[in-house]
Scaffold this active site. Structure first.
Site, PDB file in Angstrom:
ATOM      1  N   THR A  89       0.795  -1.416   0.145  1.00 39.27           N
ATOM      2  CA  THR A  89      -0.078   0.004  -0.019  1.00 39.27           C
ATOM      3  C   THR A  89       0.699   1.258  -0.152  1.00 39.27           C
ATOM      4  N   GLY A 128       2.949  -3.169   8.497  1.00 40.20           N
ATOM      5  CA  GLY A 128       2.889  -3.281   9.715  1.00 40.20           C
ATOM      6  C   GLY A 128       4.317  -3.508  10.161  1.00 40.20           C
ATOM      7  N   GLU A 371      -6.134  -5.717   4.147  1.00 45.58           N
ATOM      8  CA  GLU A 371      -6.274  -6.904   3.431  1.00 45.58           C
ATOM      9  C   GLU A 371      -7.367  -6.601   2.283  1.00 45.58           C
TER      10      GLU A 371
HETATM   11  C1  LIG Z   1      -5.336 -18.809  14.262  1.00 42.26           C
HETATM   12  C2  LIG Z   1      -4.963 -17.845  14.611  1.00 42.26           C
HETATM   13  C3  LIG Z   1      -5.587 -16.631  14.887  1.00 42.26           C
HETATM   14  C4  LIG Z   1      -5.299 -15.528  14.503  1.00 42.26           C
HETATM   15  C5  LIG Z   1      -3.778 -15.329  14.419  1.00 42.26           C
HETATM   16  C6  LIG Z   1      -3.472 -13.851  13.732  1.00 42.26           C
HETATM   17  C7  LIG Z   1      -4.299 -13.674  12.428  1.00 42.26           C
HETATM   18  C8  LIG Z   1      -4.034 -12.114  12.187  1.00 42.26           C
HETATM   19  C9  LIG Z   1      -4.653 -11.793  10.899  1.00 42.26           C
HETATM   20  C10 LIG Z   1      -4.472 -10.190  10.504  1.00 42.26           C
HETATM   21  C11 LIG Z   1      -3.390  -9.545  11.167  1.00 42.26           C
HETATM   22  C12 LIG Z   1      -2.969  -8.149  10.713  1.00 42.26           C
HETATM   23  C13 LIG Z   1      -2.118  -7.795   9.684  1.00 42.26           C
HETATM   24  C14 LIG Z   1      -2.843  -6.766   8.579  1.00 42.26           C
HETATM   25  C15 LIG Z   1      -1.862  -6.589   7.485  1.00 42.26           C
HETATM   26  C16 LIG Z   1      -2.514  -5.858   6.412  1.00 42.26           C
HETATM   27  C17 LIG Z   1      -1.978  -6.390   5.361  1.00 42.26           C
HETATM   28  C18 LIG Z   1      -2.459  -5.394   4.200  1.00 42.26           C
HETATM   29  O1  LIG Z   1      -3.485  -4.749   4.221  1.00 42.26           O
HETATM   30  S1  LIG Z   1      -1.472  -6.105   2.642  1.00 42.26           S
HETATM   31  C19 LIG Z   1      -2.386  -4.871   1.510  1.00 42.26           C
HETATM   32  C20 LIG Z   1      -3.857  -5.309   1.240  1.00 42.26           C
HETATM   33  N1  LIG Z   1      -4.239  -4.774   0.048  1.00 42.26           N
HETATM   34  C21 LIG Z   1      -5.327  -5.481  -0.733  1.00 42.26           C
HETATM   35  O2  LIG Z   1      -5.961  -6.216  -0.324  1.00 42.26           O
HETATM   36  C22 LIG Z   1      -5.596  -4.777  -2.071  1.00 42.26           C
HETATM   37  C23 LIG Z   1      -7.059  -4.668  -2.508  1.00 42.26           C
HETATM   38  N2  LIG Z   1      -7.138  -4.796  -3.848  1.00 42.26           N
HETATM   39  C24 LIG Z   1      -7.060  -6.021  -4.774  1.00 42.26           C
HETATM   40  O3  LIG Z   1      -6.999  -7.036  -4.026  1.00 42.26           O
HETATM   41  C25 LIG Z   1      -7.311  -6.105  -6.081  1.00 42.26           C
HETATM   42  O4  LIG Z   1      -6.934  -4.596  -6.578  1.00 42.26           O
HETATM   43  C26 LIG Z   1      -8.479  -6.140  -6.513  1.00 42.26           C
HETATM   44  C27 LIG Z   1      -9.065  -7.507  -6.193  1.00 42.26           C
HETATM   45  C28 LIG Z   1      -9.573  -5.374  -5.852  1.00 42.26           C
HETATM   46  C29 LIG Z   1      -9.019  -5.697  -7.947  1.00 42.26           C
HETATM   47  O5  LIG Z   1      -7.972  -6.792  -8.716  1.00 42.26           O
HETATM   48  P1  LIG Z   1      -7.537  -6.444 -10.058  1.00 42.26           P
HETATM   49  O6  LIG Z   1      -6.538  -7.322 -10.547  1.00 42.26           O
HETATM   50  O7  LIG Z   1      -6.993  -5.150 -10.234  1.00 42.26           O
HETATM   51  O8  LIG Z   1      -8.549  -6.284 -11.141  1.00 42.26           O
HETATM   52  P2  LIG Z   1      -9.963  -7.380 -11.266  1.00 42.26           P
HETATM   53  O9  LIG Z   1     -10.826  -7.111 -10.176  1.00 42.26           O
HETATM   54  O10 LIG Z   1     -10.270  -7.430 -12.588  1.00 42.26           O
HETATM   55  O11 LIG Z   1      -8.992  -8.883 -11.184  1.00 42.26           O
HETATM   56  C30 LIG Z   1      -8.505  -9.581 -12.195  1.00 42.26           C
HETATM   57  C31 LIG Z   1      -8.885 -10.985 -12.044  1.00 42.26           C
HETATM   58  O12 LIG Z   1      -7.930 -11.439 -11.097  1.00 42.26           O
HETATM   59  C32 LIG Z   1      -8.736 -12.194 -10.022  1.00 42.26           C
HETATM   60  N3  LIG Z   1      -8.282 -11.953  -8.872  1.00 42.26           N
HETATM   61  C33 LIG Z   1      -8.193 -10.577  -8.175  1.00 42.26           C
HETATM   62  N4  LIG Z   1      -7.783 -10.817  -6.936  1.00 42.26           N
HETATM   63  C34 LIG Z   1      -7.419 -11.934  -6.913  1.00 42.26           C
HETATM   64  C35 LIG Z   1      -6.838 -12.951  -5.761  1.00 42.26           C
HETATM   65  N5  LIG Z   1      -6.558 -12.470  -4.584  1.00 42.26           N
HETATM   66  N6  LIG Z   1      -6.505 -14.234  -6.006  1.00 42.26           N
HETATM   67  C36 LIG Z   1      -7.118 -14.805  -7.267  1.00 42.26           C
HETATM   68  N7  LIG Z   1      -7.763 -14.127  -8.047  1.00 42.26           N
HETATM   69  C37 LIG Z   1      -7.883 -12.872  -7.909  1.00 42.26           C
HETATM   70  C38 LIG Z   1     -10.400 -11.523 -10.261  1.00 42.26           C
HETATM   71  O13 LIG Z   1     -11.397 -12.412  -9.846  1.00 42.26           O
HETATM   72  C39 LIG Z   1     -10.345 -11.475 -11.976  1.00 42.26           C
HETATM   73  O14 LIG Z   1     -10.328 -12.593 -12.321  1.00 42.26           O
HETATM   74  P3  LIG Z   1     -10.927 -12.933 -13.730  1.00 42.26           P
HETATM   75  O15 LIG Z   1     -11.103 -14.166 -14.116  1.00 42.26           O
HETATM   76  O16 LIG Z   1     -10.082 -12.249 -14.810  1.00 42.26           O
HETATM   77  O17 LIG Z   1     -12.528 -12.068 -13.695  1.00 42.26           O
HETATM   78  C1  FAD Z   2      -4.196  -1.326  10.733  1.00 42.17           C
HETATM   79  C2  FAD Z   2      -3.972  -1.409   9.356  1.00 42.17           C
HETATM   80  C3  FAD Z   2      -2.837  -2.268   8.772  1.00 42.17           C
HETATM   81  C4  FAD Z   2      -2.414  -2.384   7.491  1.00 42.17           C
HETATM   82  N1  FAD Z   2      -1.256  -2.983   7.206  1.00 42.17           N
HETATM   83  C5  FAD Z   2      -1.139  -3.111   5.962  1.00 42.17           C
HETATM   84  C6  FAD Z   2       0.594  -3.883   5.495  1.00 42.17           C
HETATM   85  O1  FAD Z   2       0.926  -4.427   6.332  1.00 42.17           O
HETATM   86  N2  FAD Z   2       0.851  -3.791   4.267  1.00 42.17           N
HETATM   87  C7  FAD Z   2      -0.023  -2.958   3.296  1.00 42.17           C
HETATM   88  O2  FAD Z   2       0.663  -3.043   2.012  1.00 42.17           O
HETATM   89  N3  FAD Z   2      -1.030  -2.135   3.618  1.00 42.17           N
HETATM   90  C8  FAD Z   2      -1.415  -2.266   4.623  1.00 42.17           C
HETATM   91  N4  FAD Z   2      -2.579  -1.594   5.354  1.00 42.17           N
HETATM   92  C9  FAD Z   2      -3.348  -0.704   4.146  1.00 42.17           C
HETATM   93  C10 FAD Z   2      -4.321  -1.556   3.755  1.00 42.17           C
HETATM   94  O3  FAD Z   2      -4.301  -2.503   2.901  1.00 42.17           O
HETATM   95  C11 FAD Z   2      -5.280  -0.421   2.823  1.00 42.17           C
HETATM   96  O4  FAD Z   2      -5.743   0.613   3.672  1.00 42.17           O
HETATM   97  C12 FAD Z   2      -6.435  -1.048   2.181  1.00 42.17           C
HETATM   98  O5  FAD Z   2      -6.145  -1.894   1.219  1.00 42.17           O
HETATM   99  C13 FAD Z   2      -7.503   0.024   1.727  1.00 42.17           C
HETATM  100  O6  FAD Z   2      -6.817   0.934   0.747  1.00 42.17           O
HETATM  101  P1  FAD Z   2      -6.885   2.575   1.040  1.00 42.17           P
HETATM  102  O7  FAD Z   2      -6.610   2.689   2.296  1.00 42.17           O
HETATM  103  O8  FAD Z   2      -6.060   3.192  -0.022  1.00 42.17           O
HETATM  104  O9  FAD Z   2      -8.366   2.984   0.916  1.00 42.17           O
HETATM  105  P2  FAD Z   2      -9.248   3.444  -0.501  1.00 42.17           P
HETATM  106  O10 FAD Z   2      -9.107   2.227  -1.669  1.00 42.17           O
HETATM  107  O11 FAD Z   2      -8.673   4.751  -0.894  1.00 42.17           O
HETATM  108  O12 FAD Z   2     -10.664   3.263   0.179  1.00 42.17           O
HETATM  109  C14 FAD Z   2     -11.114   4.464   0.463  1.00 42.17           C
HETATM  110  C15 FAD Z   2     -12.897   4.399  -0.054  1.00 42.17           C
HETATM  111  O13 FAD Z   2     -12.781   4.278  -1.411  1.00 42.17           O
HETATM  112  C16 FAD Z   2     -13.566   3.217  -1.765  1.00 42.17           C
HETATM  113  N5  FAD Z   2     -13.051   2.567  -3.175  1.00 42.17           N
HETATM  114  C17 FAD Z   2     -11.934   2.443  -3.490  1.00 42.17           C
HETATM  115  N6  FAD Z   2     -11.799   1.637  -4.626  1.00 42.17           N
HETATM  116  C18 FAD Z   2     -13.121   1.339  -5.033  1.00 42.17           C
HETATM  117  C19 FAD Z   2     -13.782   0.802  -6.078  1.00 42.17           C
HETATM  118  N7  FAD Z   2     -12.947   0.220  -6.907  1.00 42.17           N
HETATM  119  N8  FAD Z   2     -15.082   0.755  -6.279  1.00 42.17           N
HETATM  120  C20 FAD Z   2     -15.857   1.457  -5.140  1.00 42.17           C
HETATM  121  N9  FAD Z   2     -15.207   1.954  -4.085  1.00 42.17           N
HETATM  122  C21 FAD Z   2     -14.000   2.036  -3.912  1.00 42.17           C
HETATM  123  C22 FAD Z   2     -13.423   2.333  -0.684  1.00 42.17           C
HETATM  124  O14 FAD Z   2     -14.431   1.198  -0.631  1.00 42.17           O
HETATM  125  C23 FAD Z   2     -13.272   3.218   0.509  1.00 42.17           C
HETATM  126  O15 FAD Z   2     -14.693   3.322   0.823  1.00 42.17           O
HETATM  127  C24 FAD Z   2      -2.898  -1.525   6.473  1.00 42.17           C
HETATM  128  C25 FAD Z   2      -4.199  -0.913   6.757  1.00 42.17           C
HETATM  129  C26 FAD Z   2      -4.461  -0.657   7.999  1.00 42.17           C
HETATM  130  C27 FAD Z   2      -5.717   0.237   8.700  1.00 42.17           C
END
Ligand SMILES: CCCCCCCCCCCCCCC/C=C/C(=O)SCCNC(=O)CCNC(=O)[C@H](O)C(C)(C)COP(=O)(O)OP(=O)(O)OC[C@H]1O[C@@H](n2cnc3c(N)ncnc32)[C@H](O)[C@@H]1OP(=O)(O)O
Ligand code: FAD
Length: 616
Positions: A89, A128, A371
């Site tokens: 991110t 993180g 996530e």
């Molecule tokens: C037992 C134990 C107890 C608990 C233990 C502890 C557990 C603790 C858990 C949590 C701990 C806290 C840690 C937090 C850390 C946080 C980390 C982060 O936040 S990392 C960053 C996360 N960011 C995101 O998730 C970004 C979100 N955006 C996306 O995933 C993608 O942009 C999208 C899916 C929204 C769009 O994908 P994109 O490729 O841009 O376009 P499409 O939608 O057209 O997708 C194309 C095609 O791909 C398929 N697709 C998409 N994603 C996936 C995937 N992940 N896997 C497989 N396939 C995927 C999608 O379906 C499309 O398929 P198609 O057939 O072409 O239609």
């Molecule tokens: C506690 C915490 C821990 C994190 N840890 C990590 C980490 O370890 N590594 C890492 O890489 N990231 C991490 N992140 C970041 C996290 O993955 C992002 O915040 C998350 O993916 C959302 O993206 P954004 O913050 O840019 O929100 P945005 O995408 O800007 O979302 C803002 C608003 O826009 C809307 N929006 C965005 N796109 C669309 C769309 N296509 N259609 C409709 N609405 C849309 C959303 O629904 C939302 O309401 C962490 C975040 C938090 C809060």
């Protein structure tokens, strides 16, 4: 707070290592050990700064790197010799991965990648542990060869010196600032300027850049998203845990606290005798159980898919992706709202830090965002449902978790209403399929009128997210029904235990029915009497489950240290513990607070003097 959390996190990591050796000697998979991690995670109330290292950095090295790269980096990471994070991110982008600005330009002359975050918005932001803890990261960047974009790639990047922990030249790294919670995690920012890494620092299990600059595409580009799928699966388990903790606290408090006689002249009852209190607390207990079972199912599916992906079999990725999205969204939404409902069920004392419900909420709530922001993931599932509806129209088979969609699509109308569990479950599924059909009509009409798919998804967004939500309800309720009614080990359960489980199933199905009554009535005719009969059954099953509420939450087996709550302590001495916590407050160290002489006394004197003057 950060250093305390790191100290606790290191102790936790050592415990995790010992759990791993016990559960999974010599293995590299951290799964079995994670069973203990819920306790460890709970013991670090300000959040574990090593979570992303354990859950994403080590796994990305194992799953996205070649065997040689695992030997070079992964083994040291698994052994906690280096600590990393997952830096995807950016300040300017989180959801839209194809919009990420960080770039990696291949220099074939030196066989290196030149990494840059060209603008402020390109800075990595949120990872993180990045702020202070980590000395490495997986740096996610747009890959460029001869200035031609090739898509996203992951790079192992050292950001701090391993001896001094000083940021390396070209690295600008730090903490992003205070958050609502998890303030021990030191989420950080990272800027890179012309930072060079060797070609072999790009994780190349699925896609490669050869020394001469030729690019070998991944057979399935989405496999690079796999680290996120794993954490989504873990969120489902983690957040069902947080809800279970809050339900334990509120249940125990609800059988200690007495308030308001139900019959005139009668003694004040335990507040859990009030039907409305039962409706606040008992459904949350059941929801925690329902999601814990669904999360366990999902975890098994993840394990199977991960092994298949390792063998280059990507066939199950789409189904796992859809289920991981749906469960991550459902558990994070329902646990967050449920914990707040449980806090309110504890009245004023629920608002005290000593009750710990606020901190559990602050730990659970960000899972609606990280996530994958929840509504974005619902839209993702909505898109997948549209694809699957096209398959239904073409008479093709669907993935197992969507088989009910095919079955319901063949029903010309809903059968005679019986109110049975099967009937209630089918009603939720039938309403889901009706919503999918309506969403598809809107979406398809837009595509047919020459709107792009992306635009059609956006303008059909409300119907797509509704269909996705109902698909999640159908999957979770269906899983719970199978586990209670058709489980192969059902005969091993005592009749009493089976009855409690069936009461929980009754409550879950009726609660979901009432929550989505509007969606259901859109497609199914149900009479007022049939709905009133369900209202009576709801009141009845709450009464039936009331005597089991404490035993069920005791079975979650959280000890007092994990709950860390004066309201939820096992011995029930709530008032003594609340008072003990109050007396520890720094303001109670002195009878007269410092601010009296400095501020309050002059303020009151000034007002008294002015009052006298105005009388003269
Ligand atoms: C037992 C134990 C107890 C608990 C233990 C502890 C557990 C603790 C858990 C949590 C701990 C806290 C840690 C937090 C850390 C946080 C980390 C982060 O936040 S990392 C960053 C996360 N960011 C995101 O998730 C970004 C979100 N955006 C996306 O995933 C993608 O942009 C999208 C899916 C929204 C769009 O994908 P994109 O490729 O841009 O376009 P499409 O939608 O057209 O997708 C194309 C095609 O791909 C398929 N697709 C998409 N994603 C996936 C995937 N992940 N896997 C497989 N396939 C995927 C999608 O379906 C499309 O398929 P198609 O057939 O072409 O239609
Ligand atoms: C506690 C915490 C821990 C994190 N840890 C990590 C980490 O370890 N590594 C890492 O890489 N990231 C991490 N992140 C970041 C996290 O993955 C992002 O915040 C998350 O993916 C959302 O993206 P954004 O913050 O840019 O929100 P945005 O995408 O800007 O979302 C803002 C608003 O826009 C809307 N929006 C965005 N796109 C669309 C769309 N296509 N259609 C409709 N609405 C849309 C959303 O629904 C939302 O309401 C962490 C975040 C938090 C809060």
């Amino acid at each position: 707070m950060a250093s305390m959390s790191v100290k606790h996190a290191i102790a936790a990591a050592k415990k995790l290592r010992s759990l791993q050796e016990r559960f999974n000697p010599g293995g590299s998979d951290i799964y079995p050990a994670l069973m203990g991690d819920e306790a460890i995670t709970a013991l670090i109330p300000s959040g574990n700064p090593l979570s992303v290292h354990i859950l994403m950095f080590t796994r990305a090295l194992r799953e996205q790197g070649t065997d040689e790269q695992y030997e070079k980096f992964g083994r040291r990471a698994d052994n906690n010799e280096i600590i990393g994070t997952f830096a995807q991110t950016e300040l300017g982008h989180g959801t839209y991965l194809r919009g990420l600005e960080a770039r990696a330009d291949y220099d074939r002359g030196t066989e290196e990648f030149v990494l840059n975050t060209p603008k402020l918005s390109s800075y990595k932001w949120w990872p993180g542990g990045l702020g202070q803890t980590c000395n490495y990261c997986i740096f996610v960047a747009q890959l460029y060869i001869d200035n031609e974009a090739k898509g996203m790639a992951m790079f192992v990047v050292q950001i701090r010196d391993e001896e001094t922990h000083m940021p390396l030249p070209g690295v600008h790294v730090g903490e992003i600032g205070k958050k609502m919670g998890l303030n021990g995690v030191n989420n950080g920012f990272l800027g890179l300027k012309d930072y060079r890494v060797p070609r072999l620092n790009m994780l190349m299990r699925h896609q490669q850049v050869l020394p001469d600059g030729r690019f070998v595409k991944s057979p399935v580009s989405q496999v690079s998203y796999f680290p996120m799928v794993f954490v989504r699966c873990m969120v489902a388990r983690q957040n069902s845990n947080y809800l279970a903790q809050a339900a334990t606290i509120a249940t125990r408090y609800s059988v200690i606290r007495r308030q308001s006689p139900i019959e005139e002249g009668q003694p004040e009852p335990k507040i859990l005798e009030h039907l409305t209190q039962q409706m606040k607390v008992i459904p949350e207990i059941v929801t925690a159980v329902v999601y814990r079972l669904a999360a366990a199912n999902l975890q098994n599916m993840y394990n199977e898919t991960a092994e298949a992906v390792y063998r280059k079999d990507f066939s199950r990725l789409p189904e796992l992706h859809a289920l991981a999205c749906i469960l991550k969204v459902a558990t994070s939404y329902d646990s967050t709202y449920g914990i707040e409902r449980l806090r309110q069920a504890c009245g004023g004392h629920g608002y005290l830090t000593a009750g710990n419900l606020g901190n559990i909420f602050a730990m659970a709530a960000p899972a609606c965002t990280y996530e994958g922001e929840n509504s974005v993931l619902y839209l993702q599932v909505g898109k997948i449902l549209m694809k699957n509806w096209s398959q239904v129209l073409a008479g093709r088979e669907l993935m197992p978790s969507m088989a009910y969609i095919s079955e319901c699509s063949k029903m010309t109308s809903f059968p005679q209403w019986t109110g049975s569990w099967e009937c209630l479950l089918k009603a939720i599924q039938y309403a889901c399929v009706g919503s999918i059909r309506l969403a598809f009509q809107s979406y398809n009409a837009r595509v047919q009128s020459a709107q792009s798919q992306t635009a059609a998804v956006n303008y059909s967004g409300l119907e797509l997210t509704k269909a996705a939500e109902l698909h999640g309800r159908s999957y979770v309720a269906g899983n719970f029904y199978q586990q209670i009614v058709n489980s192969p080990n059902k005969h091993q359960r005592s009749p009493q235990f089976q009855k409690v489980l069936e009461n929980m199933l009754e409550l879950h199905l009726i609660q979901i029915f009432f929550r989505h009554l509007g969606d259901i009535l859109r497609f199914i005719r149900i009479t007022e009497d049939e709905i009133s009969a369900l209202q009576r059954r709801l009141e009845e099953v709450l009464k039936e489950l009331r005597p089991d509420a404490v035993a069920i939450t005791d079975a979650f087996d959280f000890n007092d240290k994990i709950l860390s709550s004066a309201l939820g302590c096992y011995d029930g001495n709530v008032y003594e513990r609340l008072f003990e916590a109050a007396l520890k407050h720094p303001l109670n160290r002195k009878s007269v607070p410092d601010f009296f002489e400095a501020h309050l006394k002059p303020f009151m004197k000034e007002n008294a003097d002015n009052a006298k003057k105005s009388k003269l």
